[in-house]
Design a protein around this motif. Sequence first.
Motif, PDB file in Angstrom:
ATOM      1  N   LEU A  22      -6.116  -3.038  -6.775  1.00 10.23           N
ATOM      2  CA  LEU A  22      -7.311  -2.198  -6.724  1.00 10.23           C
ATOM      3  C   LEU A  22      -7.275  -1.272  -5.512  1.00 10.23           C
ATOM      4  O   LEU A  22      -7.535  -0.065  -5.630  1.00 10.23           O
ATOM      5  N   LEU A  23      -6.937  -1.807  -4.356  1.00 10.92           N
ATOM      6  CA  LEU A  23      -6.830  -0.983  -3.149  1.00 10.92           C
ATOM      7  C   LEU A  23      -5.725   0.056  -3.308  1.00 10.92           C
ATOM      8  O   LEU A  23      -5.915   1.236  -2.994  1.00 10.92           O
ATOM      9  N   ALA A  24      -4.568  -0.377  -3.818  1.00 11.56           N
ATOM     10  CA  ALA A  24      -3.428   0.527  -3.962  1.00 11.56           C
ATOM     11  C   ALA A  24      -3.744   1.711  -4.867  1.00 11.56           C
ATOM     12  O   ALA A  24      -3.532   2.866  -4.487  1.00 11.56           O
ATOM     13  N   VAL A  25      -4.274   1.435  -6.057  1.00 13.96           N
ATOM     14  CA  VAL A  25      -4.521   2.541  -6.985  1.00 13.96           C
ATOM     15  C   VAL A  25      -5.690   3.407  -6.528  1.00 13.96           C
ATOM     16  O   VAL A  25      -5.701   4.616  -6.782  1.00 13.96           O
ATOM     17  N   MET A  73       2.012  -5.620   0.593  1.00 13.16           N
ATOM     18  CA  MET A  73       2.065  -4.372   1.336  1.00 13.16           C
ATOM     19  C   MET A  73       0.784  -4.235   2.151  1.00 13.16           C
ATOM     20  O   MET A  73      -0.302  -4.524   1.672  1.00 13.16           O
ATOM     21  N   LYS A  74       0.952  -3.752   3.368  1.00 14.49           N
ATOM     22  CA  LYS A  74      -0.191  -3.515   4.239  1.00 14.49           C
ATOM     23  C   LYS A  74      -0.876  -2.208   3.854  1.00 14.49           C
ATOM     24  O   LYS A  74      -0.299  -1.349   3.196  1.00 14.49           O
ATOM     25  N   THR A  75      -2.101  -2.050   4.309  1.00 16.28           N
ATOM     26  CA  THR A  75      -2.879  -0.849   3.974  1.00 16.28           C
ATOM     27  C   THR A  75      -2.182   0.419   4.440  1.00 16.28           C
ATOM     28  O   THR A  75      -2.135   1.409   3.700  1.00 16.28           O
ATOM     29  N   ILE A  76      -1.615   0.409   5.630  1.00 18.31           N
ATOM     30  CA  ILE A  76      -0.937   1.617   6.140  1.00 18.31           C
ATOM     31  C   ILE A  76       0.258   1.973   5.256  1.00 18.31           C
ATOM     32  O   ILE A  76       0.519   3.154   4.991  1.00 18.31           O
ATOM     33  N   GLU A  77       0.958   0.952   4.756  1.00 16.54           N
ATOM     34  CA  GLU A  77       2.079   1.207   3.851  1.00 16.54           C
ATOM     35  C   GLU A  77       1.584   1.800   2.536  1.00 16.54           C
ATOM     36  O   GLU A  77       2.226   2.700   1.977  1.00 16.54           O
ATOM     37  N   LEU A  78       0.452   1.320   2.056  1.00 15.56           N
ATOM     38  CA  LEU A  78      -0.114   1.867   0.830  1.00 15.56           C
ATOM     39  C   LEU A  78      -0.563   3.314   1.021  1.00 15.56           C
ATOM     40  O   LEU A  78      -0.411   4.140   0.119  1.00 15.56           O
ATOM     41  N   ILE A  79      -1.089   3.623   2.193  1.00 18.14           N
ATOM     42  CA  ILE A  79      -1.487   5.009   2.488  1.00 18.14           C
ATOM     43  C   ILE A  79      -0.261   5.915   2.506  1.00 18.14           C
ATOM     44  O   ILE A  79      -0.253   6.999   1.912  1.00 18.14           O
TER      45      ILE A  79
END
Length: 189
Positions: free
Chosen positions: A132-135, A1-7
């Motif tokens: 780590l980024l996701a959570v 998943m890309k960062t924008i999707e995680l946001i």
Amino acid sequence: MKTIELIILSIGLGMDAFAVSVCKGLSMKNMNWKKATIIGLYFGFFQLAMPVMGYFLSKGFESIVINIDHWIAFILLGVIGGNMIKESLKQEKSENCNDNVNFKTMAILAIATSIDALAVGITFAFLNVNLLLAVSLIGIITFTLSIIGVKIGNIFGDKYENKAEFAGGVILIFLGIKILFEHLNIIKF
């Protein structure tokens, strides 16, 4: 998943906490930043911790379900989103409308609003996700949305509670559809 999707996912997950925070803010006669911060910390922490739990619980099953991972993500996000939309359409007032921030009250609310994050953590185990980024995003965004929710609730009352939960449900459903379509090579986003 890309960062924008995680946001976007983080915003969707945080909407339950936002809705309860609006209700908490509604019950405050005057805005109380200490209570708003406590509310944000509870919701942010549990929204951060639950995906980690889901991730590690399901990691052992990865080899069994690798061929159907996109269907699992689609179904879980669809069910969670559908339930959020259904709950948002109920007309009754929330029983959580008080400004009490003791451990028992907040832990119960935080767990209840983060069950969907546990299910999302299960899907993380089957997708290419920087955990780590996701959570971190989920926790920070939920914390922020919760404080904003308390303030909005204190100012505008409960007219935004259902709209926030509805929007969160729609976001999760669309993310589930996107994951399914990408894995089936129907559409690349």
